[in-house]
Write a protein that holds these residues in place. Structure first.
Motif, short mmCIF file in Angstrom:
data_model
loop_
_atom_site.label_atom_id
_atom_site.label_comp_id
_atom_site.label_asym_id
_atom_site.label_seq_id
_atom_site.Cartn_x
_atom_site.Cartn_y
_atom_site.Cartn_z
N GLY A 1 -9.52 -1.60 -4.98
CA GLY A 1 -8.55 -1.66 -3.88
C GLY A 1 -9.18 -1.81 -2.50
N ILE A 2 -10.51 -1.65 -2.43
CA ILE A 2 -11.17 -1.68 -1.12
C ILE A 2 -11.11 -3.08 -0.50
CG2 ILE A 2 -13.37 -1.42 0.07
CD1 ILE A 2 -14.05 0.81 -1.86
N LYS A 3 -11.30 -4.12 -1.32
CA LYS A 3 -11.34 -5.47 -0.77
C LYS A 3 -10.02 -5.86 -0.14
CE LYS A 3 -12.81 -10.21 -1.69
NZ LYS A 3 -13.39 -11.16 -2.66
N LEU A 4 -8.90 -5.57 -0.82
CA LEU A 4 -7.60 -5.91 -0.25
C LEU A 4 -7.34 -5.10 1.01
CD1 LEU A 4 -5.06 -7.61 -0.56
CD2 LEU A 4 -4.07 -5.77 -1.94
N VAL B 1 -9.62 -4.14 3.14
CA VAL B 1 -10.43 -4.78 4.19
C VAL B 1 -9.75 -6.07 4.67
CG1 VAL B 1 -12.62 -5.92 4.69
CG2 VAL B 1 -12.60 -3.76 3.44
N VAL B 2 -9.18 -6.83 3.73
CA VAL B 2 -8.46 -8.05 4.11
C VAL B 2 -7.32 -7.71 5.07
CG1 VAL B 2 -6.92 -9.86 3.26
CG2 VAL B 2 -9.06 -9.37 2.06
N TYR B 3 -6.62 -6.61 4.78
CA TYR B 3 -5.51 -6.24 5.66
C TYR B 3 -6.00 -5.59 6.96
CZ TYR B 3 -1.44 -7.83 3.24
OH TYR B 3 -0.47 -8.66 2.71
N MET B 4 -7.15 -4.99 6.96
CA MET B 4 -7.73 -4.53 8.24
C MET B 4 -8.01 -5.73 9.13
SD MET B 4 -7.93 -1.21 8.54
CE MET B 4 -9.27 -0.81 9.67
N PHE B 5 -8.43 -6.83 8.52
CA PHE B 5 -8.61 -8.08 9.25
C PHE B 5 -7.28 -8.57 9.82
CE2 PHE B 5 -8.16 -12.75 8.59
CZ PHE B 5 -8.94 -13.19 9.64
N PHE C 1 0.81 -1.23 0.00
CA PHE C 1 0.00 0.00 0.00
C PHE C 1 0.84 1.27 0.00
CE2 PHE C 1 -2.53 -3.31 2.15
CZ PHE C 1 -3.64 -3.32 1.33
N GLY C 2 2.15 1.17 0.17
CA GLY C 2 2.98 2.36 0.24
C GLY C 2 2.91 3.02 1.60
N PHE D 1 -14.98 -7.55 8.69
CA PHE D 1 -13.56 -7.87 8.50
C PHE D 1 -13.35 -9.38 8.52
CE2 PHE D 1 -12.19 -3.62 10.63
CZ PHE D 1 -12.50 -2.94 9.48
N LEU D 2 -14.02 -10.04 9.46
CA LEU D 2 -13.84 -11.48 9.63
C LEU D 2 -14.35 -12.24 8.40
CD1 LEU D 2 -13.17 -13.95 11.37
CD2 LEU D 2 -15.43 -13.75 12.41
N VAL D 3 -15.52 -11.89 7.92
CA VAL D 3 -16.10 -12.60 6.78
C VAL D 3 -15.31 -12.33 5.51
CG1 VAL D 3 -18.13 -12.80 5.30
CG2 VAL D 3 -18.41 -12.66 7.78
N ILE D 4 -15.04 -11.06 5.21
CA ILE D 4 -14.33 -10.72 3.97
C ILE D 4 -12.87 -11.16 4.04
CG2 ILE D 4 -13.59 -8.83 2.47
CD1 ILE D 4 -16.12 -7.31 3.38
#
Length: 497
Positions: A211-214, A216-220, A45-46, A424-427
């Motif tokens: 870019g939102i999905k990735l 969210v994955v990293y927020m998880f 993400f920089g 976050f958990l599901v995605i």
């Protein structure tokens, strides 16, 4: 106390030896978590993207720490942390939440040992033994010098913890002093040496959904690092006063937010760091940054400081994970073996489980991020249950003593955080391929640990307690006299947050 005939046996208890600043020092494991995971987000993400994600995740962790300050004082005489709050809030409706939360929470903290042991091994190998040719094939994995350093450190931290909390706390103080050195080096020094360049500061948000999905994955994934200030709540029975609990929680959460905003900016702007991140090895990443700032000779000293900060994280994690299993065992949610304290007043059996599990992770799982992904399934689930449990406690036990009672405006915030973490958990949990390291086998291991917790719960109730499995339990509206005395000690006026 247990009486047998005329003999009286006094049960070993957790000792009240901590003040709020001790809890704050224990929670300094969390900046170590940031050091252990920052390279992944900088590479994807920089610098600006990392600041946004880490800052947002730390802000969520701070809000949750404020919320947890209330149940931490409601059950301040009992160990278990957020897994205990989840159990108490949900057991009127289902007893299964207790073991799921406990083991989900435990595995989230436990795997710190293997992850950081391997990072320390990478750092040490990169700094002092870059030409080590040690390589052993084992069960589909390749063991290097880094792997054996990790196993040695896991054993070291375990030995240190089983001899009592006060000894471990003094060790964390020493490590905390050394932690400040790399934090200052990476946050402040680059702006004065001329090695920080604005051209290195940018943001990338690749992947699906723009870019939102990735993200969210990293927020998880980042929840493992930034939510960890709740560790202060697990030690609630060991603080000298109830006020120490919420002071430790809140001060640790605010400090973590500050570090999560400033460290990615300072470190990410150093010339050459982005190229080192691309190698994928955390050890090379930090060695490159330190060599750029202070030269190769001084870099050895700063490497020792980073290793000390990661050892602090390992020490705190062992202590926290062990107390989580101890507390939930005392509540009857898992086998009795974990509910026993040693003569040093620590849950040595539960911490020994950490030892065995983490050595196995070093031996059998290749990627640190794969370990992190696997463990985070249970850890984030524990937060979902704890936040919803807080809301249920407010509704079902309105008259329960709350020495610290946060304002009613926090209720919708808790509900929002619960839903957000569930998302976050599901995605994140169902997209292991997006982080580039996890896979469906790791997902299966994470879910398997939760299933195992339910089996141990059934074993406890049927075999050890010799009773049926009760899926619901009646809950008291007020603590009994003994529990009230243990909870308050002396009258404590309710405080409003």
């Amino acid at each position: 106390m247990e009486e047998t005939g005329t003999a009286t046996v006094e049960e070993v208890q957790l000792l009240k030896t901590l003040r709020w600043w001790d809890g704050f020092i224990i929670a300094l494991c969390n900046p170590g978590f940031l050091l252990g995971s920052l390279g992944y987000t900088l590479g994807i993400f920089g610098v600006v993207g990392s600041m946004i994600l880490w800052g947002a995740s730390a802000a969520l962790g701070m809000l949750q720490a404020w919320i947890y300050s209330e149940p931490a004082t409601m059950f301040g005489h009992r160990s278990g942390g957020i897994a205990l709050y989840a159990h108490e809030g949900w057991r009127k409706y289902t007893t299964l939440v207790g073991p799921l939360s406990a083991f989900g929470y435990w595995i989230g903290w436990s795997v710190v040992l293997s992850i950081f042991g391997k990072i320390i091994g990478d750092l040490a190998t990169s700094q002092w033994w870059p030409n080590s040719g040690l390589s052993i094939s084992f069960a589909g994995n390749t063991l290097t010098l880094s792997s054996f350093i990790a196993i040695g450190l896991i054993i070291f931290v375990w030995v240190f913890n089983i001899f009592g909390l006060r000894l471990a706390v003094w060790f964390t103080y020493a490590c905390a002093v050394l932690l400040m050195v790399p934090l200052v080096l990476f946050i402040v020094v680059p702006y004065f040496t001329g090695d920080w360049h604005g051209s290195n500061v940018h943001a990338h948000f690749p992947g699906p959904w723009g870019g939102i999905k990735l993200a969210v994955v990293y927020m998880f994934i980042l929840a493992w690092s930034t939510y960890g200030t709740e560790v202060c709540a697990t030690f609630a029975p060991e603080y000298k006063s109830i006020q120490d609990t919420h002071r430790a929680l809140r001060s640790a959460a605010m400090f973590m937010l500050l570090v999560c905003l400033l460290l990615p900016l300072g470190l990410g702007g150093i010339h050459g760091v982005s190229a080192a991140v691309a190698t994928g090895a955390e050890g090379q990443f930090y060695t490159s940054a330190m060599t750029t700032l202070v030269g190769h000779g001084a870099a050895a000293f700063f490497t020792i400081c980073i290793i000390a900060s990661l050892l602090l994280s390992m020490t705190s994690s062992t202590a926290d994970a062990g107390r989580a299993l101890y507390g939930i065992s005392r509540a009857g949610m898992t086998i009795k073996a974990f509910g026993v304290l040693s003569r040093f007043h620590v849950p040595a059996r539960a911490m020994t489980l950490d030892l065995v599990v983490n050595i196995a992770l070093v031996l059998f799982i290749k990627s640190n991020l794969a370990i992190l992904y696997m463990s985070n399934i249970g850890y984030v689930l524990a937060h979902v249950f704890a936040l919803s449990g807080f809301l249920l406690l407010r509704r079902d036990r309105p008259n329960w003593p709350r020495p610290i009672k946060i304002g009613s405006g926090w209720l919708p915030i808790a509900a929002f955080l619960c839903v957000l973490n569930a998302a976050f958990l599901v995605i994140g949990g169902l997209a292991p391929h997006l982080n580039g390291y996890g896979n469906w086998t790791d997902f299966g291991i994470g879910v398997g640990i939760l299933v195992a917790s339910l089996l141990l719960f059934v074993y406890r109730r049927v075999v050890e307690d010799k009773e049926g499995v009760h899926l619901r339990e009646d809950v008291p509206l007020l603590p009994d006299e003994a529990e009230m005395q243990a909870l308050t000690g002396s009258p404590v006026p309710a405080a409003s947050a």
